[in-house]
Write a protein that holds these residues in place. Structure first.
Motif, PDB file in Angstrom:
ATOM      1  N   ASP A  83       0.861  -1.185   0.000  1.00 52.12           N
ATOM      2  CA  ASP A  83       0.000   0.000   0.000  1.00 52.12           C
ATOM      3  C   ASP A  83       0.892   1.228   0.000  1.00 52.12           C
ATOM      4  O   ASP A  83       1.608   1.488   0.966  1.00 52.12           O
ATOM      5  N   ASP A  84       0.887   1.990  -1.110  1.00 47.03           N
ATOM      6  CA  ASP A  84       1.627   3.246  -1.132  1.00 47.03           C
ATOM      7  C   ASP A  84       0.812   4.274  -1.915  1.00 47.03           C
ATOM      8  O   ASP A  84      -0.366   4.047  -2.222  1.00 47.03           O
ATOM      9  N   ALA A  85       1.402   5.387  -2.247  1.00 52.83           N
ATOM     10  CA  ALA A  85       0.666   6.481  -2.874  1.00 52.83           C
ATOM     11  C   ALA A  85       0.206   6.147  -4.285  1.00 52.83           C
ATOM     12  O   ALA A  85      -0.715   6.789  -4.806  1.00 52.83           O
ATOM     13  N   ALA A  86       0.830   5.150  -4.917  1.00 52.60           N
ATOM     14  CA  ALA A  86       0.494   4.824  -6.301  1.00 52.60           C
ATOM     15  C   ALA A  86      -0.310   3.540  -6.431  1.00 52.60           C
ATOM     16  O   ALA A  86      -1.168   3.426  -7.315  1.00 52.60           O
ATOM     17  N   LEU A  87      -0.033   2.559  -5.568  1.00 51.02           N
ATOM     18  CA  LEU A  87      -0.536   1.204  -5.778  1.00 51.02           C
ATOM     19  C   LEU A  87      -1.060   0.548  -4.511  1.00 51.02           C
ATOM     20  O   LEU A  87      -0.623   0.878  -3.404  1.00 51.02           O
ATOM     21  N   THR A 121     -11.089   6.038  -6.034  1.00 44.80           N
ATOM     22  CA  THR A 121     -11.281   5.503  -7.384  1.00 44.80           C
ATOM     23  C   THR A 121     -10.333   4.340  -7.614  1.00 44.80           C
ATOM     24  O   THR A 121      -9.241   4.515  -8.166  1.00 44.80           O
ATOM     25  N   PRO A 122     -10.695   3.136  -7.194  1.00 42.14           N
ATOM     26  CA  PRO A 122      -9.824   1.988  -7.448  1.00 42.14           C
ATOM     27  C   PRO A 122      -9.779   1.665  -8.941  1.00 42.14           C
ATOM     28  O   PRO A 122     -10.819   1.521  -9.584  1.00 42.14           O
ATOM     29  N   ILE A 123      -8.576   1.565  -9.491  1.00 47.98           N
ATOM     30  CA  ILE A 123      -8.406   1.240 -10.904  1.00 47.98           C
ATOM     31  C   ILE A 123      -7.699  -0.110 -10.987  1.00 47.98           C
ATOM     32  O   ILE A 123      -6.529  -0.228 -10.623  1.00 47.98           O
ATOM     33  N   PHE A 124      -8.397  -1.119 -11.471  1.00 45.80           N
ATOM     34  CA  PHE A 124      -7.832  -2.458 -11.523  1.00 45.80           C
ATOM     35  C   PHE A 124      -6.892  -2.589 -12.714  1.00 45.80           C
ATOM     36  O   PHE A 124      -7.289  -2.390 -13.862  1.00 45.80           O
ATOM     37  N   VAL A 125      -5.644  -2.931 -12.415  1.00 41.24           N
ATOM     38  CA  VAL A 125      -4.652  -3.151 -13.465  1.00 41.24           C
ATOM     39  C   VAL A 125      -4.806  -4.557 -14.027  1.00 41.24           C
ATOM     40  O   VAL A 125      -4.721  -4.772 -15.240  1.00 41.24           O
ATOM     41  N   ASN A 126      -4.990  -5.529 -13.167  1.00 44.10           N
ATOM     42  CA  ASN A 126      -5.335  -6.886 -13.593  1.00 44.10           C
ATOM     43  C   ASN A 126      -6.583  -7.310 -12.828  1.00 44.10           C
ATOM     44  O   ASN A 126      -6.876  -6.767 -11.766  1.00 44.10           O
ATOM     45  N   PRO A 142      -4.731   7.450 -12.336  1.00 43.44           N
ATOM     46  CA  PRO A 142      -4.696   7.039 -13.750  1.00 43.44           C
ATOM     47  C   PRO A 142      -3.282   6.891 -14.292  1.00 43.44           C
ATOM     48  O   PRO A 142      -3.019   5.989 -15.094  1.00 43.44           O
ATOM     49  N   SER A 143      -2.360   7.758 -13.868  1.00 43.48           N
ATOM     50  CA  SER A 143      -0.993   7.663 -14.390  1.00 43.48           C
ATOM     51  C   SER A 143      -0.313   6.381 -13.929  1.00 43.48           C
ATOM     52  O   SER A 143       0.401   5.726 -14.704  1.00 43.48           O
ATOM     53  N   ALA A 144      -0.532   5.987 -12.687  1.00 49.32           N
ATOM     54  CA  ALA A 144       0.024   4.729 -12.195  1.00 49.32           C
ATOM     55  C   ALA A 144      -0.595   3.546 -12.933  1.00 49.32           C
ATOM     56  O   ALA A 144       0.101   2.573 -13.266  1.00 49.32           O
ATOM     57  N   ALA A 145      -1.900   3.627 -13.208  1.00 47.70           N
ATOM     58  CA  ALA A 145      -2.564   2.545 -13.946  1.00 47.70           C
ATOM     59  C   ALA A 145      -1.983   2.416 -15.346  1.00 47.70           C
ATOM     60  O   ALA A 145      -1.719   1.299 -15.821  1.00 47.70           O
ATOM     61  N   PHE A 291       6.933  -7.218 -11.391  1.00 53.88           N
ATOM     62  CA  PHE A 291       6.865  -6.076 -12.291  1.00 53.88           C
ATOM     63  C   PHE A 291       7.600  -4.910 -11.651  1.00 53.88           C
ATOM     64  O   PHE A 291       8.175  -5.058 -10.563  1.00 53.88           O
ATOM     65  N   ARG A 292       7.622  -3.776 -12.317  1.00 59.80           N
ATOM     66  CA  ARG A 292       8.333  -2.612 -11.790  1.00 59.80           C
ATOM     67  C   ARG A 292       7.344  -1.576 -11.258  1.00 59.80           C
ATOM     68  O   ARG A 292       6.264  -1.393 -11.819  1.00 59.80           O
ATOM     69  N   HIS A 293       7.728  -0.930 -10.160  1.00 63.05           N
ATOM     70  CA  HIS A 293       6.858   0.089  -9.590  1.00 63.05           C
ATOM     71  C   HIS A 293       6.634   1.201 -10.613  1.00 63.05           C
ATOM     72  O   HIS A 293       7.583   1.657 -11.273  1.00 63.05           O
ATOM     73  N   PRO A 294       5.392   1.663 -10.778  1.00 64.00           N
ATOM     74  CA  PRO A 294       5.099   2.640 -11.836  1.00 64.00           C
ATOM     75  C   PRO A 294       5.740   4.011 -11.618  1.00 64.00           C
ATOM     76  O   PRO A 294       5.871   4.780 -12.579  1.00 64.00           O
TER      77      PRO A 294
END
Length: 326
Positions: A83-87, A121-126, A142-145, A291-294
């Motif tokens: 849990d962080d500011a992006a993900l 606003t949860p944005i599901f990546v997978n 949105p940018s992290a997604a 994967f790599r942190h966005p």
């Protein structure tokens, strides 16, 4: 939270009776049950209460008033792994939809994150199927997604699943290659995998699918295997294993009995069905992600153990593994 359920009628559905269209599109009700929803005043077409004998036209807007309707029970358990500011990276249960669909709205991971964890606003990546447990990546922005989805699209993400399957799985690792497409039968969701090692002769609407498969251990009639999808197609692992003759334990859609899914949707599975299924849900677990942190670009590696229900089956503590193979 209140759901606003509406859809537009595609050109191909013009001329169809309303109840038949809804029953084909949303299989959790039969046509007769949808007629009951119309009679109860819950269905509107183009802003007006629908009539039971309504015939649809292309572009019609159908609205479904779901207020006060009960949702099927789920297992709301999930654990936040990162849990962080992006993900957020989450380990979800094997009976929890990721996002609203069909009968599920408040009983979803999306709703739980909004109402209990203040994720606006949860944005599901997978996304995982309701009955698949394990790792889900949710972006906060949105940018992290976009940054994460770029990695998934370019196949820079390593995904590892563990599945329990019926039968004696081959001891030698293999990679399956072929085409996935709609099966075209009575069950709209079902997909067919057709092997094609040379990637030739693409069928209409076919999607190329590659999956690495490896036996972890054989537990009597049930094999514990690892699956690494190279591509990321809908139902890729389940449809591939079914085509190979090793259906996932507990899988109603791709199991040994083609009638399981219909009976499951109607609530008609009996004791014999449940015995053959072994588990109440499909034994598929998203166990690993790399994967790599966005934002930072730092490598992220996640590796989960088997969930309790799958572990009980392979350890012999669950009665299903002691039954004869299908």
């Amino acid at each position: 939270m209140q759901r606003d359920a509406r859809l537009h009628v595609p050109a191909g559905a013009a001329g169809r009776p309303l109840a038949d269209f809804l029953a084909a599109r949303f299989t959790y009700h039969t046509a007769a049950e949808w007629i009951g929803q119309v009679a109860a005043g819950r269905i509107a077409v183009n802003g007006r209460p629908a009539q039971p004998d309504a015939i649809l036209a292309a572009g019609d807007t159908i609205a479904y008033d779901t207020s006060g309707l009960p949702e099927p029970p789920v297992d709301p358990a999930f654990r936040i792994v990162l849990d962080d500011a992006a993900l957020l990276v989450i380990n979800k249960s094997g009976n929890l939809p990721c996002h609203p669909a069909g009968r599920y709205f408040n009983h979803t991971l999306w709703a739980l994150l909004k109402t209990h964890h203040a994720v606006e606003t949860p944005i599901f990546v997978n996304r995982l199927d309701r009955e698949t447990s394990g790792l889900v990546v949710v972006a906060r922005t949105p940018s992290a997604a976009r940054a994460c989805r770029t990695q998934f699209a370019s196949r820079d993400v390593r995904k590892r699943y563990v599945a329990l399957v019926e039968g004696a799985f081959p001891p030698t690792a293999l990679t399956t290659r072929g085409w996935l497409m709609a099966e075209g039968g009575a069950v709209r969701k079902r997909r067919l995998f057709t092997p094609d090692p040379g990637a030739a002769n693409r069928p209409p609407a076919g999607e190329w699918a590659e999956t690495g498969l490896r036996l972890i251990a054989q537990h009597g009639p049930v094999a514990e295997i690892e699956a690494e999808p190279v591509t990321g197609r809908l139902h890729q692992i389940r449809a591939t294993l079914h085509a190979l003759g090793f259906p996932v334990v507990g899988d109603k859609l791709y199991g040994a009995d083609p009638g399981w899914f219909v009976r499951f949707c109607r609530g008609e599975l009996d004791a014999a069905d449940r015995l053959r299924l072994r588990l109440d849900r499909q034994a598929l677990h998203a166990a690993g992600l790399q994967f790599r942190h966005p934002i930072s670009g730092c490598p992220l590696v996640f590796d989960l153990p088997l969930p309790a229900d799958m572990l009980a089956l392979v350890s012999g503590r669950h009665p299903g593994v002691r039954e004869s193979a299908i």
